[in-house]
Design a protein around this motif. Structure first.
Motif, mmCIF file in Angstrom:
data_model
loop_
_atom_site.group_PDB
_atom_site.id
_atom_site.type_symbol
_atom_site.label_atom_id
_atom_site.label_comp_id
_atom_site.label_asym_id
_atom_site.label_seq_id
_atom_site.Cartn_x
_atom_site.Cartn_y
_atom_site.Cartn_z
ATOM 1 N N GLY A 404 0.841 -1.211 0.000
ATOM 2 C CA GLY A 404 0.000 0.000 0.000
ATOM 3 C C GLY A 404 0.867 1.248 0.000
ATOM 4 O O GLY A 404 2.039 1.207 0.360
ATOM 5 N N LEU A 405 0.279 2.366 -0.448
ATOM 6 C CA LEU A 405 1.029 3.626 -0.515
ATOM 7 C C LEU A 405 0.527 4.579 0.560
ATOM 8 O O LEU A 405 -0.651 4.553 0.924
ATOM 9 N N LYS A 406 1.425 5.434 1.063
ATOM 10 C CA LYS A 406 0.991 6.449 2.035
ATOM 11 C C LYS A 406 -0.102 7.280 1.384
ATOM 12 O O LYS A 406 -0.042 7.583 0.191
ATOM 13 N N THR A 442 -2.278 0.731 5.373
ATOM 14 C CA THR A 442 -3.029 0.777 6.628
ATOM 15 C C THR A 442 -2.144 0.523 7.832
ATOM 16 O O THR A 442 -2.334 1.093 8.886
ATOM 17 N N SER A 443 -1.136 -0.341 7.677
ATOM 18 C CA SER A 443 -0.235 -0.552 8.815
ATOM 19 C C SER A 443 1.134 -0.010 8.426
ATOM 20 O O SER A 443 1.459 0.091 7.250
#
Length: 585
Positions: A404-406, A442-443
């Motif tokens: 995932g990306l910030k 998310t994490s």
């Protein structure tokens, strides 16, 4: 035509013959001359089961493509519609039937739904007032179609989208049914392994179906030792990467559809069928493209040496023998000419700066370089308005390799894409997010480096010419899906329990009771046979990696591959776009 289906460990011609038999039985139900009206999507898959000659033997005189308005003129007794169960197709059929009725032509109408009958479709025909016009309404269960001696596909184009975006499990039901058909022909599969939510559903449905048909178990010695069900979303990275095998690159550049490919320019190439029936293609298709040139020149030397032998043929017997080999030699020479031309076309692309730059960025992401920052190459590609699918493949790859990306980075990419390519692509971006391809982080923990190291997903100095590891298919990256398959065979998934927990969905093992007295005794050094089923699609590079594993040492595992669809990164992303016609813009 179909001899190549019976070369392998499992004779897939048995499956093709069973499908042909059912088709003949249905055609014979409609006595007299016939015209078939085809749902265009079905013509490719059907071509792999039955040629026109088989249809002709059963009084099929004409074939048309399903479209609105009046049917073309045909002096036949029966009109048979071969269609997928889609509501929009029912409206077209109704239009056809109504216009025929107005002409007062005394014809019998029939419908063959592929792969299942649908109450909704029949209801729609009823609403249109034409349901009563049909004498036969039947289904033709074409689930798994043999594409090659070790390859089966359902060619269900929407399977990934349905499962992961629309929570529609129809294709999983078809998968379970297809696997039951397979077990009826090849015996019960004693062990089932799986990873992912969809895999769990399919296994549950299979076990339930087995209980329901408990009395009708096939007394066949099992051909398969085990079945591995793998969800595509367990490994979202592999299809996004550019495939670097010969067959994979042909698919990336030209697109292979139902085993056929059209090359450009059309005046130079006819539509070519690509499978192991062609000796040279079987030899080179799974090689890394950098190893294809050497293989072709070696073949050229062998062929010209064979032609030179005509000079040394002196006796009548020797001349006769040479003449008898001539057709095979000429076929080999023409096959060599074709593949040399195709390889040259592909080489023009793979040696270009654009290809190299794109590949460099892909490999940086795969090795974990700067996956959490704005990528300047992606920015430049957007500024140059490169094809949107190319951008989406790269951005999704960065997201997958970074877990995932910030949010800030994700929003920046989305804004750039929408401003450049149009706000109608908002839906596509939402779809990619829902399927986990392009998502906010998310994490804070990124598991990808742990997964990469534990499973050895990146191999420095991959040997492309004489490979010793599956990573050759992507010149360094070993497909996650195939590593999981490899570890399952030896030493087993217990050794990677921690990594399995990091990947989406449950992992499980089930055993199926075999009918009494049907236990398979393996000879020393005999390979196990495993059916690997990819739910949501598989790429040609992954297939090449499995074939590579099949050829490994004796006493290993031979793989037969099955999938809901043969895919590449482009066709896969396209299936998730909400305005696919805009993809080229």
């Amino acid at each position: 035509m179909s001899a190549h289906l019976s070369y392998g460990r499992v004779n897939l011609n048995i499956l093709r013959e069973a499908a042909r038999k059912e088709l003949r039985e249905f055609l014979d139900k409609c006595g007299g001359s016939k015209a078939i009206v085809w749902d265009e999507y079905l013509t490719g898959p059907f071509g792999l089961i039955a040629q026109y000659s088989l249809l002709k033997e059963h009084e099929v005189e004409k074939m048309f493509t399903l479209k609105g308005g009046r049917l073309p003129a045909a002096d036949v007794k029966n009109i048979i519609f071969f269609v997928r169960p889609r509501l929009e197709l029912m409206d077209i059929i109704a239009e056809n039937v109504i216009s025929e009725d107005k002409m007062h032509s005394p014809r019998d109408f029939h419908i063959l739904f592929v792969p299942r009958r649908s109450m909704l479709c029949e209801q729609r025909l009823k609403e249109q007032g034409v349901l009563g016009s049909f004498i036969n309404i039947d289904e033709y269960i074409l689930d798994l179609i043999p594409y090659d001696g070790d390859l089966l596909s359902m060619e269900s184009e929407g399977a990934f989208r349905e499962c992961y975006l629309e929570s529609d499990q129809t294709s999983l039901y078809h998968t379970a049914k297809g696997l039951m058909t397979l077990q009826a022909l090849y015996g019960t599969i004693p062990q089932i392994f799986g990873k992912g939510e969809c895999a769990r559903h399919v296994a549950n449905m299979m076990l339930r179906m087995k209980r329901e048909f408990a009395g009708s178990q096939t007394q066949i010695l099992p051909v398969f030792d085990s079945l591995l069900l793998l969800d595509r979303n367990v490994d979202l990275l592999t299809p996004l990467a550019t495939q670097l095998t010969y067959e994979g690159l042909i698919d990336e550049v030209y697109g292979i559809t139902n085993g056929f490919c059209r090359f450009l320019p059309p005046e130079k190439f006819s539509k070519m069928q690509l499978n192991s029936a062609e000796e040279l293609y079987a030899e080179i298709r799974d090689k890394n493209f950098n190893g294809v040139g050497a293989a072709l020149s070696k073949k050229a030397k062998i062929i010209s040496a064979a032609f030179e032998e005509r000079h040394s043929a002196k006796t009548v017997g020797e001349i006769k023998q040479f003449v008898s080999q001539l057709p095979h030699m000429q076929a080999a020479r023409s096959s060599l000419a074709n593949h040399t031309s195709i390889a040259e076309l592909i080489k023009d692309i793979t040696t270009s700066e654009a290809f190299f730059d794109n590949l460099t960025v892909e490999q940086e992401f795969m090795t974990g370089v700067d996956t959490d920052k704005v990528n300047t190459y992606i920015e430049d590609c957007i500024a140059q308005k490169d094809p949107l699918i190319k951008i989406l493949r790269l951005v999704c790859m960065q997201s997958v390799c970074n877990n995932g990306l910030k949010q800030k980075l994700l929003d920046y990419y989305k804004r750039e894409i929408l401003q450049t390519y149009g706000y109608e692509h908002m839906l596509t971006l939402n779809n990619l997010e829902k399927t986990g391809l392009l998502k906010p982080q998310t994490s804070t923990r990124n598991n990808y480096p742990t997964i990469r190291k534990t499973l050895k997903l990146w191999m420095e100095d991959a040997n492309e010419q004489n490979p010793n590891d599956i990573s050759y298919v992507y010149s360094g990256y070993a497909p996650l899906s195939i590593r999981l398959t490899q570890v399952l065979a030896r030493p087993g998934w217990r050794s990677i329990e921690e990594v399995l927990k990091m990947l989406p969905g449950p992992h499980f093992e089930e055993r199926q009771q075999l009918p009494a007295g049907l236990h398979k005794k393996r000879q020393q050094g005999e390979n196990r046979t495993t059916l690997v089923f990819f739910l949501g699609g598989v790429t040609y590079a992954e297939i090449a990696a499995l074939r590579f594993l099949s050829q490994m040492e004796d006493g290993g595992t031979e793989y037969i591959i099955a999938t809901t669809k043969l895919i590449n990164g482009t066709s896969w992303i396209k299936s998730l776009m909400d305005r696919p016609e805009a993809q080229a813009s």
